[in-house]
Design an enzyme around this catalytic site. Structure first.
Site, mmCIF file in Angstrom:
data_model
loop_
_atom_site.group_PDB
_atom_site.id
_atom_site.type_symbol
_atom_site.label_atom_id
_atom_site.label_comp_id
_atom_site.label_asym_id
_atom_site.label_seq_id
_atom_site.Cartn_x
_atom_site.Cartn_y
_atom_site.Cartn_z
ATOM 1 N N ILE A 26 -34.847 -7.234 -53.248
ATOM 2 C CA ILE A 26 -35.155 -5.989 -52.536
ATOM 3 C C ILE A 26 -33.854 -5.313 -52.126
ATOM 4 C CG2 ILE A 26 -36.330 -4.955 -50.563
ATOM 5 C CD1 ILE A 26 -38.128 -7.413 -50.442
ATOM 6 N N THR A 27 -33.641 -4.082 -52.569
ATOM 7 C CA THR A 27 -32.473 -3.328 -52.117
ATOM 8 C C THR A 27 -32.802 -2.659 -50.780
ATOM 9 O OG1 THR A 27 -33.073 -1.250 -53.246
ATOM 10 C CG2 THR A 27 -31.801 -2.877 -54.510
ATOM 11 N N GLY A 28 -31.757 -2.420 -49.996
ATOM 12 C CA GLY A 28 -31.973 -1.822 -48.680
ATOM 13 C C GLY A 28 -32.782 -2.716 -47.766
ATOM 14 N N ALA A 29 -32.545 -4.022 -47.848
ATOM 15 C CA ALA A 29 -33.362 -4.992 -47.115
ATOM 16 C C ALA A 29 -32.945 -5.164 -45.658
ATOM 17 C CB ALA A 29 -33.310 -6.343 -47.817
ATOM 18 N N SER A 31 -33.034 -3.088 -43.151
ATOM 19 C CA SER A 31 -33.754 -2.323 -42.129
ATOM 20 C C SER A 31 -34.996 -1.693 -42.749
ATOM 21 C CB SER A 31 -32.856 -1.222 -41.537
ATOM 22 O OG SER A 31 -32.535 -0.249 -42.516
ATOM 23 N N TYR A 183 -31.853 15.851 -52.476
ATOM 24 C CA TYR A 183 -32.794 14.757 -52.227
ATOM 25 C C TYR A 183 -33.987 14.848 -53.169
ATOM 26 C CZ TYR A 183 -36.048 11.667 -49.774
ATOM 27 O OH TYR A 183 -36.940 10.659 -49.458
#
Length: 318
Positions: A26-29, A31, A183
């Site tokens: 999982i990336t960005g794990a 928060s 974005y």
């Protein structure tokens, strides 16, 4: 088969699911939705590889998870998706102690950033949200294909409605920079990447994109009051044009992470390979939180985005 929706939580969609023996990256794990996904999936027995840019924050997230999930099988890795060399270093390291990855959850992202460039000179949002995950997935393909029917779940967003990709100017070298357009481009790129990955490798893996819904997390750290006002005005315009719908309804983090966890585990998701998912289900072209813009279904643009991405990151998918 149980039906889930906008208010379903990670624990609800994983109720009765056994993930023992599964390896999930999982990336960005460190928060938000990534941390919640790591918590929920480790609670069902998965070994979770927690990927994050900040080593200390990742360790803090792991400690929070272990408080609620004693004995959680967590392995921490430092990787910066805005730096292709960091991605390569991570993949070399993880390959030394992991023989496969069953699920890759491309969860990390940035939103509404001031104009900037990644370590390799790409516009920050396109470079991090799309190209970083494109390069990561490409390099992890040997580990993904070492297991039966792996899954790649890539977070997109309802923000894809703001703008489609701009293949002739992906890094805002000609157009004036707008944080919301940047974005939107990156989130359209995420959805297109997931669909094209399924088209090219769908016989070997399942690839989907996910709109998690509106959630208050650290993702919004760059948002100023003026930016929020512009976002709400743009959303109102989209609703008049039939592209929005219903006003913005915020979810809890547990509900926001539910669709990506459902996409990573539910049996029925294999029947929606390449799809853009929302509220724990498939979507249709149209307005509202579970609708998508028709341009996401244009396969020719997705094919050209794939070719451009390979050129920019200097990698080819096997």
């Amino acid at each position: 088969m149980r039906a889930f929706g906008a208010e379903s939580t990670t624990d609800e969609v994983l109720d009765g699911v056994d993930l023992s023996g599964r390896i999930v990256a999982i990336t960005g794990a460190s928060s938000g939705l990534g941390e919640e996904s790591a918590r929920a999936m480790s609670a069902r027995g998965a070994r979770v590889l927690m990927l994050a840019r900040d080593r200390a924050r990742n360790a803090e997230a792991a400690e929070r998870i272990r408080v609620s999930v004693p004995g959680a099988d967590l392995t921490l890795h430092t990787v910066d998706l805005a730096d292709l060399a960091s991605i390569e270093s991570f993949v070399n390291a993880v390959g030394a102690d992991t023989d496969r990855i069953d699920v890759l959850l491309n969860n990390a992202g940035v939103m509404g950033c001031p104009e900037g460039r990644t370590a390799d000179g790409f516009e920050t949002q396109f470079g991090t949200n799309h190209l970083g995950h494109f390069a990561l997935t490409a390099r992890l393909m040997p580990l993904l294909l070492a297991t039966h029917r792996p899954r790649v779940v890539t977070l997109s967003s309802g923000g894809h409605r703001i703008s489609d990709v701009a293949l002739d100017d992906p890094n805002f070298e000609r157009a004036d920079y707008d944080p919301w357009i940047a974005y939107g481009r990156s989130k359209s790129a995420n959805a297109r990447f997931a669909a094209e990955l399924a088209r090219r490798h769908g016989e070997r893996l399942t690839s989907v994109s996910v709109h998690p819904g509106a959630i208050i997390t650290n993702l919004g750290r760059h948002m100023t009051p003026a930016m929020i006002e512009r976002l709400m005005a743009r959303r109102a315009e989209n609703e008049v044009e039939g592209n929005g719908g219903g006003g913005m309804k915020f979810k809890s983090i547990e509900a926001g992470a539910a669709t990506q966890v459902w996409a990573a585990t539910a049996v029925e998701v294999t029947g929606h390979n390449g799809a853009y998912l929302a509220d724990c289900g498939p979507t249709i072209v149209g307005p509202g939180e579970t609708g998508r813009m028709a341009y996401l279904d244009d396969a020719d643009t997705s094919t050209r985005l794939w070719a451009l991405s390979e050129e920019l990151v200097g990698l080819r998918f096997d």
